[in-house]
Design an enzyme around this catalytic site. Sequence first.
Site, PDB file in Angstrom:
ATOM      1  N   ASP A 346       0.851  -1.177   0.000  1.00 24.43           N
ATOM      2  CA  ASP A 346       0.000   0.000   0.000  1.00 24.43           C
ATOM      3  C   ASP A 346       0.897   1.239   0.000  1.00 24.43           C
ATOM      4  OD1 ASP A 346      -2.370   1.556   0.222  1.00 24.43           O
ATOM      5  OD2 ASP A 346      -2.033   1.736   2.369  1.00 24.43           O
ATOM      6  N   ASP A 708      -1.921  -0.655   6.084  1.00 19.85           N
ATOM      7  CA  ASP A 708      -2.217  -0.160   7.424  1.00 19.85           C
ATOM      8  C   ASP A 708      -3.678   0.200   7.613  1.00 19.85           C
ATOM      9  OD1 ASP A 708      -2.253   2.059   5.777  1.00 19.85           O
ATOM     10  OD2 ASP A 708      -1.429   3.400   7.306  1.00 19.85           O
ATOM     11  N   ASP A 712      -7.124  -2.473   3.471  1.00 15.58           N
ATOM     12  CA  ASP A 712      -6.047  -3.418   3.172  1.00 15.58           C
ATOM     13  C   ASP A 712      -6.294  -4.787   3.795  1.00 15.58           C
ATOM     14  OD1 ASP A 712      -4.488  -1.430   1.842  1.00 15.58           O
ATOM     15  OD2 ASP A 712      -3.856  -0.661   3.791  1.00 15.58           O
TER      16      ASP A 712
END
Length: 1075
Positions: A346, A708, A712
Amino acid sequence: MAAAPDEYSVQIQRVDSFNNYSTSPTLGLDPEAVHRKAKLGRNVISPPPTHYWKKALNYVFGGFNFLMWIAFIVTLLSYQPLGGADPAAFNLGVAVLLLLVIIISATFYAWVDWHASRIMKSIKSLIAEEANVIRDGKRETIPASDVVVGDLISLSMGDRVPADLRLIETSSDVRFDRSLLTGESDMIPGSVDATSDNALETRNLALTSTFVVQGTCLGIVFAIGDRSVMGQIVSMSGETKFKLTTVQREVWFFTKIISAVALSLFIISIIVWAAWLRTSFPGFETASGAIINSIGCLTAFVPQGLPVCVALSLTIVARRMAKRSVLVKNLATIETLGCMSVLCSDKTGTLTMGKMSVQNIAFVDEQFSIEDIQSRLRTGSSVPTSLKHLHMVSRLCNGARFEHSDEVDVPIEERQIKGDATDTAILRFAESVPVTDCKTLVNAHQQLFEIPFNSRNKWMLTVVREHSAPDEAAQEVWMLVKGAPDVLFPACSHALDANGQPHVLDNAMRNQLNALQAEWSGQGQRVLVLCRRSLSSEPLKIDFERGNPNDIEEAMYTEMQNLTLVGLIGIRDPPRPDVKDAVSIIRRAGVRVFMVTGDFKLTALAIARQVGIISQEKVDTISEMRNSASADRFNKSYVHDIKPLAEDGVRALVLTGDDIETLTCADWNNVIGNYTEIVFARTTPEQKLRIVEETKARGDNTVAVTGDGVNDAPALKASDIGVVMGSGSDVAKDAASMVLLNNDFASIVVGIEMGRLVFDNLKKVILYLMPAGTYTEFITVFANVFLGMQLALSSYLQVCFSILNDVVMSISLMYEKPEADLMLRKPRNARTDRLTDWRFFFQIYLFIGLMMWPCAMSMWFLYMSQQHLRFHEVILVYNKWTDGWQGYSNDQLTHFVSVGQCIYYVTMVFMQYGGLLAVRNRRVSILRSNPLWGPRRNLMVPVGMTLTALIAVVNLYGKGLQSVFGTTPIPGMFWGIPFTFAVGILTMDELRKLIVRTHPEEVETDMLNAGQILQTTIFQLSEKIRISDVVLRQRLHLINVPLTYWDCNTTVISSSTSATPWLLKYGPGPPTRTH
């Protein structure tokens, strides 16, 4: 699904719980009530009971200890009753030694287990679980363990539910993840009304340890700790089942094979004695002697140091990861990291710092930097008129809030804010440019409705009513929206200029705004557009106060049109300082790094270039990918072969979420098989999940995911290893298998290195233990049973060498530092690269072992020749070795055997010096990696060598050992000659390494050709006898032939169905019985 307990049934149906818990729907509990209720117990779920007796049994009988128990029992039987009237003290001594080995091994396993668990428990305490409560009318953040029954809990996206709650307020889009309780991954909507009599199914309860994945809600606590649903499940489920890690599974498989071989040889040895030696050569061995000699089959073939080294490696890993503040939920995580071939990361909060700040603002005709605006405000200069409108949308359409409203004197940059990074940045911006007093602005508007931001819509909507007019009908109602430009631009019909004048948003203006978005995104900024629309100009049939939230939400979706574009905001989120170097190291280790983000394509590309994920100037798009020369390269390939080759070079690709929706099977083959650098932008959680699954399905990829946020979590769960930052959401932490508590991205590099190092060192341990500890020892037993020679190594010395000398030396290998090329190798293929394979055993038995046992045996025969006993007078002697043989008395012959056995033992001890130094490196010369100084210094090596030599001295010169086990001093020359053998072994291995370094490709090709010949032979034989395809698959599976086939025309992915290169020649489609 189990029915709810009575107390839960009451809570499901109860309309008013406030009086029952002495709380208020707005103020919550007062301090006295909190103090009183806290005495009833803490909100902590008791851990399941630990069955220590099961652990103790595992310590005592685990690993190779059960073979030691067999050896102990039969040795004890050989002493009594098989020892007769005058049993040999030697037998009893060996039995005591074996028992001592068992006790020491069990104690060591217990200590390692306790030490590793203590480290894990201490580092787990660094993760704080908190709850947002309303007490005495004030919002507070407290430890989750301090929550009491009756507390009002406020939950927002990403929060873990701290206790069992009954919902009293919910946003229209609130959703829960209850997979931890129900096993179902679907998001469950929340509501204030009961929908089922089952506590696990009704939507008006939020249950402990579940997560809010969308929206916000408010609930009252009615059960905590062990009385919660999760607490009851834990208490009923008992102790968590132990799960073997990857390496432990490999070692256990190896242990079973070796144990089966050792036990079989022991039984064969006894049978040979009973059926042949006892009758053909009477007096050669008694029953007691046969058992003692055959014990060598158990002790010789068992690398007792291996389980110890595995346990020790886990302890070392736990300690090193703890120093890096890395929480590893399961030590298998480290092993999997060593296999990682693709890292899907990410962007926000992972590659970047997650500390966003507004850099620029723009209107349709002009743009300004924040420094310019703040400078104008400080000096009293004029500011754009539209800044007031932009400020209003920024402050009122915002999901973040200050945690402590009374911190007015604290600088804005230091105030604690609850909310995601984007809203936090905009809130700080609104507070730092007070064209209107923020508190006054908030108090002057009543929030009527809100749709929080989510990764699917990519916008947030708030409806507010102004309090400026006394008549409610005359009060202005505004729809305020902020979100992604590419999503909201189509809904805008007008735009404000810097002077606050509205203009029709024509194509020229749209092009101008698109160009501005591209410019800011190219600088790595996240661009948001802020819009508004008056809902007072035309009557709306919406009752915001009493209407159904779902109906209002549907109406708002319909009204999302004719918006007025107020302005654009550019937000900068700088990359983490350690990321670029970490990405560089990860890529050099052969791991591809993909960026998977919900951000705009150009923003994602800019950040990807800054951190080194994208290095190419030319970045392909989906159309260029489909039209490339290699587009159809993998259409009829094995799934294992769909990966970029070294000669392909580096190619870069960027895909958006819209592109992903159109990808076919062949497209995915093209994406995963041809591109090294990939950026996936504007992705939804579902698309992130699909990216992970499609990548895992091809090229034998082991996929790690870093993230985080709540969005996700699905990808983190689906990956082979999920990594989350310590600052991440609770949902992400729960889904991940590794938490970087200090938000250090470089810890991933350490994890990869540790994973590779553990596997590397265990291979070295086996390579060290097997040639001498099994092969060279077993030859003495073989020669005794089948060649009629006296036992060249006594059972005592065999046991002693295996559990003392070898273990002491092998432990030093667990402290080996990484080889220079460890992070330059390709990732280990978890499917094909096993802990041991045929090449491994080739080196053990036909290279190192083939040097060791002849050297050791030559020392035995050399000493016998010095006693005038020639080769043929020592071998094939059987029962002739008795008083009068070659003119020697029985005492003299016994002495010769004792000295010869000690010489054999000392030869093995010092030969292992060469073996240890040889296996420390795969390719690097000892001249560049000696253990005394330099980058590969390992002082445990000389320490181990010294200790093993001292053990040998004690064995030969210890008076008590001499009297019980028949050990004896040996001539001085036999202390020196073995060192030449050690040098010879090391020299031969240095030559091997030189050849490998000089001709690496030729050596690897020859080895692979040998394996291919073996596989081809098996297949051709199977064709001749026309065995069924089921049997054929079983045969091929035993030698790890690639057995998975991909056919894009059938969309079949199967890792359990067999198919071979020869079967595939019959054309596309999965293999059939006809083929």
